[in-house]
Design a protein around this motif. Sequence first.
Motif, PDB file in Angstrom:
ATOM      1  N   ARG A  27      43.771  -8.982  11.579  1.00 52.70           N
ATOM      2  CA  ARG A  27      43.967 -10.339  12.885  1.00 52.70           C
ATOM      3  C   ARG A  27      44.000  -9.534  14.125  1.00 52.70           C
ATOM      4  NH1 ARG A  27      43.303 -14.640   9.537  1.00 52.70           N
ATOM      5  NH2 ARG A  27      43.562 -13.678   7.499  1.00 52.70           N
ATOM      6  N   ASP A  28      43.363 -10.260  15.287  1.00 53.24           N
ATOM      7  CA  ASP A  28      43.595  -9.905  16.623  1.00 53.24           C
ATOM      8  C   ASP A  28      44.149 -11.337  17.803  1.00 53.24           C
ATOM      9  OD1 ASP A  28      44.165  -8.595  18.726  1.00 53.24           O
ATOM     10  OD2 ASP A  28      42.470  -8.256  18.864  1.00 53.24           O
ATOM     11  N   ALA A  81      49.957 -10.280  14.046  1.00 63.15           N
ATOM     12  CA  ALA A  81      49.423 -10.883  14.030  1.00 63.15           C
ATOM     13  C   ALA A  81      49.232 -11.056  12.978  1.00 63.15           C
ATOM     14  CB  ALA A  81      48.296 -10.785  14.699  1.00 63.15           C
ATOM     15  N   SER A  82      48.207  -9.757  12.289  1.00 60.53           N
ATOM     16  CA  SER A  82      48.031  -9.621  10.721  1.00 60.53           C
ATOM     17  C   SER A  82      48.333 -10.019   9.607  1.00 60.53           C
ATOM     18  CB  SER A  82      47.767  -8.276  10.612  1.00 60.53           C
ATOM     19  OG  SER A  82      46.298  -8.095  11.654  1.00 60.53           O
ATOM     20  N   GLN A  83      49.924  -9.483  10.017  1.00 60.61           N
ATOM     21  CA  GLN A  83      51.158  -9.488   8.809  1.00 60.61           C
ATOM     22  C   GLN A  83      51.697 -11.526   9.361  1.00 60.61           C
ATOM     23  OE1 GLN A  83      53.289  -8.072   6.913  1.00 60.61           O
ATOM     24  NE2 GLN A  83      52.326  -6.209   6.908  1.00 60.61           N
ATOM     25  N   ILE A  84      52.214 -12.009  10.550  1.00 61.30           N
ATOM     26  CA  ILE A  84      52.286 -13.517  10.279  1.00 61.30           C
ATOM     27  C   ILE A  84      50.847 -14.199  10.220  1.00 61.30           C
ATOM     28  CG2 ILE A  84      51.693 -14.931  12.360  1.00 61.30           C
ATOM     29  CD1 ILE A  84      53.904 -12.620  14.059  1.00 61.30           C
ATOM     30  N   ALA A 178      51.378 -18.337  19.705  1.00 58.20           N
ATOM     31  CA  ALA A 178      49.606 -17.880  19.372  1.00 58.20           C
ATOM     32  C   ALA A 178      48.671 -17.548  18.038  1.00 58.20           C
ATOM     33  CB  ALA A 178      48.944 -17.308  20.716  1.00 58.20           C
ATOM     34  N   VAL A 179      49.926 -17.187  17.298  1.00 60.95           N
ATOM     35  CA  VAL A 179      49.144 -16.394  15.920  1.00 60.95           C
ATOM     36  C   VAL A 179      49.492 -17.366  15.077  1.00 60.95           C
ATOM     37  CG1 VAL A 179      49.423 -14.927  14.954  1.00 60.95           C
ATOM     38  CG2 VAL A 179      49.243 -14.205  16.762  1.00 60.95           C
ATOM     39  N   HIS A 180      50.802 -17.894  15.186  1.00 64.47           N
ATOM     40  CA  HIS A 180      51.526 -18.702  14.210  1.00 64.47           C
ATOM     41  C   HIS A 180      51.372 -20.072  14.220  1.00 64.47           C
ATOM     42  CE1 HIS A 180      54.515 -20.363  11.469  1.00 64.47           C
ATOM     43  NE2 HIS A 180      54.261 -19.920  10.621  1.00 64.47           N
ATOM     44  N   ASP A 181      51.182 -20.959  15.310  1.00 64.25           N
ATOM     45  CA  ASP A 181      51.249 -21.968  15.788  1.00 64.25           C
ATOM     46  C   ASP A 181      50.219 -22.492  16.088  1.00 64.25           C
ATOM     47  OD1 ASP A 181      53.964 -22.101  14.839  1.00 64.25           O
ATOM     48  OD2 ASP A 181      54.553 -22.108  16.967  1.00 64.25           O
ATOM     49  N   ASP A 182      49.447 -21.626  16.532  1.00 65.46           N
ATOM     50  CA  ASP A 182      48.262 -22.162  17.218  1.00 65.46           C
ATOM     51  C   ASP A 182      47.051 -21.954  16.743  1.00 65.46           C
ATOM     52  OD1 ASP A 182      49.452 -23.932  19.294  1.00 65.46           O
ATOM     53  OD2 ASP A 182      49.557 -22.470  20.781  1.00 65.46           O
ATOM     54  N   LEU A 184      45.277 -19.187  17.283  1.00 62.86           N
ATOM     55  CA  LEU A 184      43.742 -18.008  18.112  1.00 62.86           C
ATOM     56  C   LEU A 184      43.830 -17.223  17.419  1.00 62.86           C
ATOM     57  CD1 LEU A 184      45.292 -20.018  20.981  1.00 62.86           C
ATOM     58  CD2 LEU A 184      43.586 -20.833  19.705  1.00 62.86           C
ATOM     59  N   VAL A 185      43.386 -16.824  16.493  1.00 62.76           N
ATOM     60  CA  VAL A 185      42.883 -15.868  15.427  1.00 62.76           C
ATOM     61  C   VAL A 185      41.369 -15.274  15.748  1.00 62.76           C
ATOM     62  CG1 VAL A 185      45.863 -14.796  15.084  1.00 62.76           C
ATOM     63  CG2 VAL A 185      44.159 -16.024  13.121  1.00 62.76           C
ATOM     64  N   LEU A 186      41.336 -14.221  15.069  1.00 59.89           N
ATOM     65  CA  LEU A 186      39.899 -13.615  14.696  1.00 59.89           C
ATOM     66  C   LEU A 186      39.893 -12.786  13.743  1.00 59.89           C
ATOM     67  CD1 LEU A 186      37.908 -13.770  17.702  1.00 59.89           C
ATOM     68  CD2 LEU A 186      37.618 -15.713  16.498  1.00 59.89           C
ATOM     69  N   THR A 187      39.502 -12.520  12.390  1.00 58.53           N
ATOM     70  CA  THR A 187      38.972 -11.243  11.711  1.00 58.53           C
ATOM     71  C   THR A 187      38.540 -10.408  12.396  1.00 58.53           C
ATOM     72  OG1 THR A 187      39.870 -13.126  10.174  1.00 58.53           O
ATOM     73  CG2 THR A 187      38.861 -10.815   9.344  1.00 58.53           C
ATOM     74  N   ILE A 188      38.987  -8.974  12.139  1.00 55.10           N
ATOM     75  CA  ILE A 188      38.717  -8.131  12.831  1.00 55.10           C
ATOM     76  C   ILE A 188      37.989  -7.389  12.060  1.00 55.10           C
ATOM     77  CG2 ILE A 188      39.434  -8.360  14.794  1.00 55.10           C
ATOM     78  CD1 ILE A 188      40.957  -6.110  15.270  1.00 55.10           C
ATOM     79  N   ASP A 189      36.723  -6.117  12.355  1.00 53.38           N
ATOM     80  CA  ASP A 189      35.953  -5.579  11.509  1.00 53.38           C
ATOM     81  C   ASP A 189      37.550  -3.923  11.641  1.00 53.38           C
ATOM     82  OD1 ASP A 189      34.726  -3.110  10.466  1.00 53.38           O
ATOM     83  OD2 ASP A 189      32.889  -4.770  10.333  1.00 53.38           O
ATOM     84  N   ARG A 190      37.724  -3.135  10.123  1.00 53.13           N
ATOM     85  CA  ARG A 190      38.185  -1.871  10.185  1.00 53.13           C
ATOM     86  C   ARG A 190      38.159  -1.322  11.743  1.00 53.13           C
ATOM     87  NH1 ARG A 190      43.487  -1.323   7.843  1.00 53.13           N
ATOM     88  NH2 ARG A 190      43.924  -3.492   6.646  1.00 53.13           N
TER      89      ARG A 190
END
Length: 316
Positions: A27-28, A81-84, A178-182, A184-190
């Motif tokens: 996640r980014d 971000a991916s972990q959170i 931004a990552v946890h509360d809001d 605001l993330v997108l999954t990205i391609d490996r």
Amino acid sequence: MSTRHRTRSEREQLELFRALPGDLAPRDAQDLMAYPFFSLAKTHRTTPIDYRMNDIAIRVEAVPEHGMATIWDADVLIWAASQIVNARDAGLRTSRLMAATPYEILTFIGRGVSARDYHRLKAALDRLQSTTVATSLRQTSGRRMHRFSWINEWTERADAHGRADGIDLIVPDWFYRAVHDDALVLTIDREYFVLSGGLERWLYRVVRKHAGRQRTGWRFEFRHLYAKSASLSPFKRFAFELRDLAHRQPLPGYRLAVERDRAGRELLAFTRGNFSTGGCEQSVDGVVPSGTSEHVPSGTAAACYQEPDTAFSGGI
């Protein structure tokens, strides 16, 4: 000073979150994808990034000893971000204080696990900690600035024999919220981690942020992108590299094309290809003036050309 009045350190106030095992979805953070926060050069950059548009202001500064954090260094933040996000979605308690082994971080971001790779990881952590950011992004007033470093602090853990066996790091509150509360993330391609050029990585993140699942794609005017970049290269070099990317088609999940508007100005167009990561995107803004006679989608990015490989390891 008495113990009673001694201020507790940030580390003492935070609960430790240990990295989750397994092959987690990468996640980014959307803000990091859309705005110029990192150097795209593998060379040592100390020239500040100073970006302003409407009520958004971003100032990124580096120290000569380490240089500015690079887009390769930002892979550590993608790991965080991916972990959170994955832990939150599993109902687990998360924290800004994170613990992992170098092996866990390096394998997640597609790097080797040799002693050299470990030393590069430590250099990346140094750049992330020493790079300072001041931004009005996500502040309640455009005049207010939030100041932070990408990593507040980091330490190496040692086993009973004194050998390093882990890393503890603290991510800043601005990033964590931004990552946890809001969310605001997108999954990205490996396949993003396979991209070796700074321009390729920058453009993938911009395209992923703005294109999403828009069936008709998006278009950016070259000058518009250049004005919003933190590039230190001449515009001619910037434009040449964009054309080359459109020719090579290296971005996973997207197709690029160069077009011209009625005034003859070059546009970079992109549409979805076979997108392999699945979606968690939210809606994005529509269109804003780009300085052309037409309205085109707004894009923001960091420095905009691919640096040649050098002996300096400006990334992990």
